[in-house]
Design a protein around this motif. Structure first.
Motif, PDB file in Angstrom:
ATOM      1  N   ALA A 167       0.687  -0.979   0.653  1.00 53.43           N
ATOM      2  CA  ALA A 167      -0.199  -0.164  -0.352  1.00 53.43           C
ATOM      3  C   ALA A 167       0.962   1.297   0.058  1.00 53.43           C
ATOM      4  N   SER A 168       1.779   1.416   0.593  1.00 47.88           N
ATOM      5  CA  SER A 168       3.083   2.738   0.755  1.00 47.88           C
ATOM      6  C   SER A 168       3.661   2.786  -0.530  1.00 47.88           C
ATOM      7  N   ARG A 169       3.950   2.238  -1.086  1.00 53.36           N
ATOM      8  CA  ARG A 169       4.570   2.243  -1.928  1.00 53.36           C
ATOM      9  C   ARG A 169       4.730   3.061  -3.176  1.00 53.36           C
ATOM     10  N   ASN A 213      -7.450   1.499  -7.217  1.00 55.69           N
ATOM     11  CA  ASN A 213      -8.886   1.130  -6.656  1.00 55.69           C
ATOM     12  C   ASN A 213      -8.401   1.890  -4.766  1.00 55.69           C
ATOM     13  N   THR A 214      -7.994   1.940  -4.997  1.00 55.93           N
ATOM     14  CA  THR A 214      -7.211   2.859  -3.719  1.00 55.93           C
ATOM     15  C   THR A 214      -7.662   4.181  -3.427  1.00 55.93           C
ATOM     16  N   LEU A 215      -8.324   4.598  -2.226  1.00 53.66           N
ATOM     17  CA  LEU A 215      -8.837   5.294  -2.347  1.00 53.66           C
ATOM     18  C   LEU A 215      -7.382   7.068  -1.888  1.00 53.66           C
ATOM     19  N   ASP A 242       0.404  11.636  -0.118  1.00 55.10           N
ATOM     20  CA  ASP A 242       1.121  12.794   1.429  1.00 55.10           C
ATOM     21  C   ASP A 242       1.541  11.178   2.205  1.00 55.10           C
ATOM     22  N   GLU A 243       0.731  10.475   2.857  1.00 52.25           N
ATOM     23  CA  GLU A 243       0.579   9.841   3.378  1.00 52.25           C
ATOM     24  C   GLU A 243      -0.410   8.660   3.955  1.00 52.25           C
ATOM     25  N   CYS A 244       0.091   7.528   3.857  1.00 41.04           N
ATOM     26  CA  CYS A 244      -0.290   6.984   3.245  1.00 41.04           C
ATOM     27  C   CYS A 244      -1.074   5.510   4.724  1.00 41.04           C
ATOM     28  N   HIS A 245      -2.103   5.201   5.426  1.00 40.49           N
ATOM     29  CA  HIS A 245      -3.099   5.097   6.457  1.00 40.49           C
ATOM     30  C   HIS A 245      -3.113   3.718   5.899  1.00 40.49           C
ATOM     31  N   GLY A 246      -2.348   2.548   5.110  1.00 40.82           N
ATOM     32  CA  GLY A 246      -2.577   1.474   5.499  1.00 40.82           C
ATOM     33  C   GLY A 246      -3.706   0.580   4.405  1.00 40.82           C
ATOM     34  N   PHE A 247      -4.999   1.083   4.058  1.00 35.68           N
ATOM     35  CA  PHE A 247      -5.042   0.571   2.430  1.00 35.68           C
ATOM     36  C   PHE A 247      -6.420   2.268   1.816  1.00 35.68           C
TER      37      PHE A 247
END
Length: 480
Positions: free
Chosen positions: A416-418, A446-448, A467-472
């Protein structure tokens, strides 16, 4: 949420059955007007949808016809007409429907003019019909998956009768579209390209309730997409139980593979993003991978159900691929579409599954590195071959499920964080439910993404820095 009626008039290409149903809509409109006079207000209708995207699309057709004949749509089951569009993939889906029927029986006692209808996959099961006839006599109309296009005709029959109307077809080769549809979103829409399934996975009831595979004529599909594009739709999802087998059964002059259809769909002006659901691994062709790789309009998301990583269990499931061939396919997809996101379905606790079988599944999860996996503990489905196999006790399946889920979450978090720090195109879909100062959109994969913006951008594509990844999901900033 904005809603619009689509195809509320007969098109010049409409077939005889479509024209026939429009005449029934006119007749049904008269019955609804009589009810409106009796009630002193516009009658209300509520469609409750269970199940998959194809059921959701069917519900848009039901709502379209109800709107056309004069009902006002509501989400309350305290409506004058309640329709349950049912799913039967799992036994507990049936129980949920019976629970809703028990609830609305109390409402109907206070509103004798109220009508209740049942349709969808559950209605294709004889046992379900018999139970409704015996225990839920307050139901007015029952129809199945194959004759949903007859809804207006069946409404007329319902108004003209004081008995329970049951109209179930065992199978059909008919495809009738071109009927009124109310879309949930004005800027995106699903499109049925085929119906039914020929795969007969041993755990699945779908081929028995949706019938054999039937492909829509490609010219009709393209014509509908062109209509949608002219009506402001920017993203479409091609729908089928197994879209990869699209084209089977089409006459020679119209023969077209799914890869060829997808290529043609991408040529439609105004359509900016194309999704599809669902793919069977055994049918995903090199040609399809090539079309996706070469066309930026096609979403960078492929849902590729695995179900199990054990060859023995895959054989028992009748999936017709192996662990090795599945992983080879994943490698091929990722080599040609490096920015793709892969999601999957996995079943734990299928009859005969051992700890070592689950080890094989976990090995696939680690090697394939799915962006997300929808994991389920096997649920026995009456009427399928697997239901008669020796079942795995929960004391075995639950610990295996937990350890699989842990690996799924670990690999998904890593994947997810890539994209952090990158800028991606996002289709703005709605105002954020938790924070009205934010809007929520969806990336190609398809990522929100949630970011500050005005609601006037809903339905538009914008560039967003992640800016920031929060899991999904991501928090981002719109690039102006």
């Amino acid at each position: 949420m904005s809603e619009k009626v689509l195809h509320s008039v007969i098109t010049e290409n409409a077939g005889e059955e479509t024209k026939k149903q429009f005449s029934y809509m006119e007749k049904a409109e008269g019955y609804v007007k009589d009810l409106e006079k009796e009630l002193g207000r516009k009658p209300t209708a509520c469609v409750v949808t269970f199940g998959c995207q194809m059921n959701a699309r069917d519900s848009e057709k039901l709502i379209g016809i109800l709107t056309k004949i004069g009902y006002e749509q509501t989400e309350s089951e305290d409506a004058d007409f309640v329709i349950y569009n049912t799913c039967t993939v799992r036994d507990n889906a049936d129980q949920r429907v019976f629970g809703r029927l028990g609830y609305v029986s109390g409402i109907k006692k206070k509103k004798p003019w109220m009508k209740i209808a049942l349709c969808g996959c559950m209605m294709q099961e004889q046992g379900a019909i018999e139970k409704i006839q015996k225990s839920y006599r307050h139901v007015d109309l029952i129809f199945g998956t194959h004759n949903i296009f007859k809804f207006a005709e069946l409404i007329c029959t319902m108004f003209e009768s004081d008995r329970m109307i049951i109209d179930i077809w065992k199978d059909t080769d008919q495809i009738v579209e071109d009927l009124p549809i109310v879309r949930k979103y004005p800027f995106k829409s699903g499109i049925n390209i085929m119906f039914g399934c020929n795969n007969f996975c041993t755990y699945c009831i779908v081929p028995y309730v949706r019938g054999r595979e039937r492909s829509r004529n490609p010219k009709d599909i393209i014509r509908e997409i062109e209509y949608l594009a002219a009506d402001g739709v920017k993203e479409i999802m091609l729908l089928g139980q197994n879209v990869n087998s699209y084209g089977r059964g089409l006459p020679k002059e119209d023969k077209m593979s799914f890869a060829e259809l997808l290529n043609e769909v991408c040529k439609v002006d105004g359509i900016e993003r194309v999704r599809f659901m669902t793919s069977h691994p055994k049918d995903l062709s090199d040609d399809l991978i090539k079309v996706i790789a070469e066309n930026e309009k096609v979403a960078r998301h492929i849902h590729l159900p695995l179900q199990s990583g054990s060859d023995e269990i895959l054989n028992k499931m009748n999936r017709r691929y192996t662990k090795e061939s599945y992983l080879a396919l994943v490698d091929k997809i990722k080599a040609q579409i490096p920015d793709v996101s892969l999601t999957t379905d996995i079943i734990v606790g299928f009859p005969g599954e051992t700890d070592s079988d689950v080890d094989e599944t976990i090995d696939v999860v680690r090697k394939a590195e799915f962006d997300n996996a929808f994991t389920f503990i096997y649920s026995k489905r009456t009427g399928t071959p697997a239901a008669s196999m020796e079942q795995v006790p929960e004391s075995v399946s639950k610990p295996n499920f937990d350890r699989l889920l842990k690996v799924v979450q670990e690999t998904a978090k890593k994947r997810a964080s890539r994209f952090t720090g990158q800028t991606h195109r996002v289709l703005v879909e709605e105002v954020n439910e938790q924070d009205p100062s934010l809007v929520t959109g969806r990336m190609s994969n398809n990522t929100l993404v949630h970011f500050p913006a005005d609601k006037s951008l809903i339905g538009e594509f914008v560039d967003v820095k992640l800016d920031e990844c929060h899991g999904f999901y991501y928090m981002g900033t719109m690039i102006k």
